[in-house]
Design a protein around this motif. Structure first.
Motif, PDB file in Angstrom:
ATOM      1  N   LEU A   1     -37.815  20.625  19.691  1.00  0.00           N
ATOM      2  CA  LEU A   1     -36.722  21.808  19.257  1.00  0.00           C
ATOM      3  C   LEU A   1     -35.408  21.151  19.167  1.00  0.00           C
ATOM      4  O   LEU A   1     -34.471  21.442  18.317  1.00  0.00           O
ATOM      5  N   PHE A   2     -35.285  20.560  20.531  1.00  0.00           N
ATOM      6  CA  PHE A   2     -33.919  19.841  20.533  1.00  0.00           C
ATOM      7  C   PHE A   2     -33.700  18.670  19.415  1.00  0.00           C
ATOM      8  O   PHE A   2     -32.414  18.513  19.474  1.00  0.00           O
ATOM      9  N   ALA A   3     -34.606  18.231  18.988  1.00  0.00           N
ATOM     10  CA  ALA A   3     -34.516  17.151  17.745  1.00  0.00           C
ATOM     11  C   ALA A   3     -33.763  18.196  16.582  1.00  0.00           C
ATOM     12  O   ALA A   3     -33.350  17.255  15.807  1.00  0.00           O
ATOM     13  N   LYS A   4     -34.020  19.226  16.520  1.00  0.00           N
ATOM     14  CA  LYS A   4     -34.009  19.927  15.074  1.00  0.00           C
ATOM     15  C   LYS A   4     -32.456  20.738  15.517  1.00  0.00           C
ATOM     16  O   LYS A   4     -32.168  21.304  14.338  1.00  0.00           O
ATOM     17  N   VAL A   5     -31.821  20.567  16.354  1.00  0.00           N
ATOM     18  CA  VAL A   5     -30.603  21.248  16.630  1.00  0.00           C
ATOM     19  C   VAL A   5     -29.442  20.236  16.860  1.00  0.00           C
ATOM     20  O   VAL A   5     -29.598  19.052  17.274  1.00  0.00           O
ATOM     21  N   LEU A   6     -28.127  20.451  16.456  1.00  0.00           N
ATOM     22  CA  LEU A   6     -26.876  19.566  16.708  1.00  0.00           C
ATOM     23  C   LEU A   6     -26.503  19.939  18.164  1.00  0.00           C
ATOM     24  O   LEU A   6     -26.725  20.791  18.699  1.00  0.00           O
ATOM     25  N   ASP A   7     -25.667  18.795  18.598  1.00  0.00           N
ATOM     26  CA  ASP A   7     -25.102  19.055  19.921  1.00  0.00           C
ATOM     27  C   ASP A   7     -24.070  20.354  19.960  1.00  0.00           C
ATOM     28  O   ASP A   7     -24.235  21.064  20.986  1.00  0.00           O
ATOM     29  N   GLY A   8     -23.329  20.528  18.845  1.00  0.00           N
ATOM     30  CA  GLY A   8     -22.500  21.719  18.842  1.00  0.00           C
ATOM     31  C   GLY A   8     -23.340  22.857  19.013  1.00  0.00           C
ATOM     32  O   GLY A   8     -22.831  24.028  19.553  1.00  0.00           O
TER      33      GLY A   8
END
Lengths: 263, 204
Positions: free
Chosen positions: B129-136
């Motif tokens: 999941l976290f690989a698919k979203v940006l830090d922002g």
């Protein structure tokens, strides 16, 4: 142990986040056993742990800017200055209190000095009043030793007072005699003189504790003389060798002052 | 699986108490403050949902209040939690009271609630999941949470504070803190999945 109970126990005790709050030993054992057997619960905690780790890694921790640091330090320095201000104010206030006390003390001392001075005046004037009374009452008519010879009078007083009484001869006046007076418990020698129209009384007493007032003083041959008048009688008072001399008469003050130079 | 479970006996708490009693001397305020100023600003920034000016103002007010109360602090080791607590109170008193948002309804962490969370096993693992979203987007998702959830997640996951410290900072019992963390995590997951779906990286 059921899944809900195990999850609640571990979640609440923050084992997930490395917290030190430990469940009771028996419960810990039961939770361990449950986790070993329940893949769903293991995965639940693994997911929570991964989310927690990912948030820690992915959420930016922006630091304070140098400007903010300066502003914070500046405001604290300012606050520190303000917090010192009351102590400075306390110092000023303390100084003001000390100054106030000093002023109060000074005023008190001045008042006391003035009071003492007034007491001296009062004492001297009170003494003058008593002597005028005595003079007016007896007008040199009552003597215990009657003689125109100073030596006789001196001799008579020798055993009666602690000081030497040596009445001078006064011009245009005749020595009548003398007697012992008690002026409010204080022994005094009274020497009586007589002029054709007037009587002159000379009182001599121990004057070590009697200060002449600073006012109404006339320096005669560098000797201060207190000159006053009461009920028509003039009084001239001076100190000499620890004795107080007082001339009382209805003759002029100037003449009394002139007579005082004979002593 | 990288999950490490640490179950520690009660001796830690006893040793902690002893340390509290021994440490009395406080370092100079500016010295200890500067050591924690970055963390303080980062927390203030999250409370202010990334509005820097508001966060800086919050930090300045907090530092002044802390300076005035510094002598009341008994243990320098508790400085950070103490400072964060002042920040939280300052935020609540000066800003949050003007908010029109209704307060959240806290629910205790119940066994039933946790039992129902078993469905997560069938969904996308967290790493994926976290690989698919940006830090922002992660930050945006956090800032979108009600401040009560945002606060405990920041303190627990990012600052790695203990429940005990978090309880002192937010003024809630441990059960409420745990519940908020759990519910906050659930909301975050959902929000991040939404971001991933919008970018076509995850199917409904």
């Amino acid at each position: 142990m059921e899944c809900g109970a195990a999850r609640k126990l571990l979640y609440s005790s923050q084992v997930l986040h490395g917290e030190k709050l430990a469940p009771a030993a028996t419960e810990t054992k039961e939770v361990r056993l449950h986790l070993e057997r329940c893949a769903a619960c293991w995965q639940f905690f693994a997911a929570e742990k991964e989310l927690s780790d990912a948030l820690r890694k992915r959420l930016p921790r922006e630091g304070a800017s140098s400007n903010l640091r300066e502003q914070v330090l500046s405001r604290i320095a300012e606050e520190r200055g303000n917090s010192k201000r009351p102590s400075r104010w306390r110092f000023v206030r303390r100084q003001a209190v000390i100054l106030g006390l000093l002023v109060f003390l000074l005023v008190g001392l001045l008042s006391a000095a003035l009071w003492l001075r007034s007491r001296h005046i009062e004492k001297s004037e009170q003494l003058a009043s008593i002597l005028v009374d005595d003079h007016a009452r007896y007008q040199s008519t009552t003597t215990e030793v009657t003689s125109s010879e100073p030596e006789v009078i001196n001799s008579w007083f020798r055993d009666r007072v602690r000081f030497s009484v040596q009445p001078p001869r006064l011009p245009d006046s005749s020595l009548v005699g003398g007697r012992l007076c008690n002026l409010q418990g204080r022994p005094a020698a009274l020497i009586s003189y007589r002029k054709p129209q007037s009587a002159i009384s000379l009182f001599i007493l121990d004057g070590r504790d009697i200060e002449l007032p600073k006012e109404h003083l006339i320096a005669l041959d560098e000797r201060p003389c207190f000159v006053t008048a009461e009920r028509g009688y003039n009084v001239v008072m001076w100190k000499q060798r620890g004795l107080l001399y007082v001339l009382v008469s209805d003759i002029r003050s100037a003449d009394l002052l002139q007579l005082s130079t004979r002593f | 699986m990288g999950l490490r479970l640490r179950v520690i006996d009660g001796g830690q708490a006893t040793r902690g108490k002893r340390t509290d009693q021994l440490s009395h001397a406080l370092p100079p305020f500016e010295e200890i403050l500067l050591a924690h100023l970055d963390s303080l600003f980062a927390f203030a920034n999250r409370l202010a949902s990334g509005h820097h000016e508001e966060a800086e103002e919050l930090v300045q007010d907090t530092c002044l209040r802390a300076f005035r109360k510094y002598e009341t602090l008994r243990n320098a080791e508790k400085f950070k939690a103490w400072l964060f607590q002042i920040l939280m109170n300052t935020y609540i008193n000066e800003r949050h009271r003007h908010s029109r948002q209704p307060p959240i309804v806290d629910v205790e962490l119940s066994e039933a609630l946790l039992r129902s969370a078993g469905g997560q096993t069938s969904e996308t693992p967290e790493e994926e999941l976290f690989a698919k979203v940006l830090d922002g987007e992660v930050r945006q998702a956090l800032d979108a949470l009600p401040v009560e959830f945002r606060t405990v997640i920041w303190l627990s996951d990012v600052e790695e504070m203990s429940y005990r410290e978090i309880c002192e900072i937010v003024g809630c019992p441990p059960g409420t803190v745990a519940s908020r963390i759990y519910r906050g995590h659930s909301m975050l997951r959902e929000q991040l999945r939404e971001y991933a779906r919008r970018r076509g990286l995850m199917s409904d």
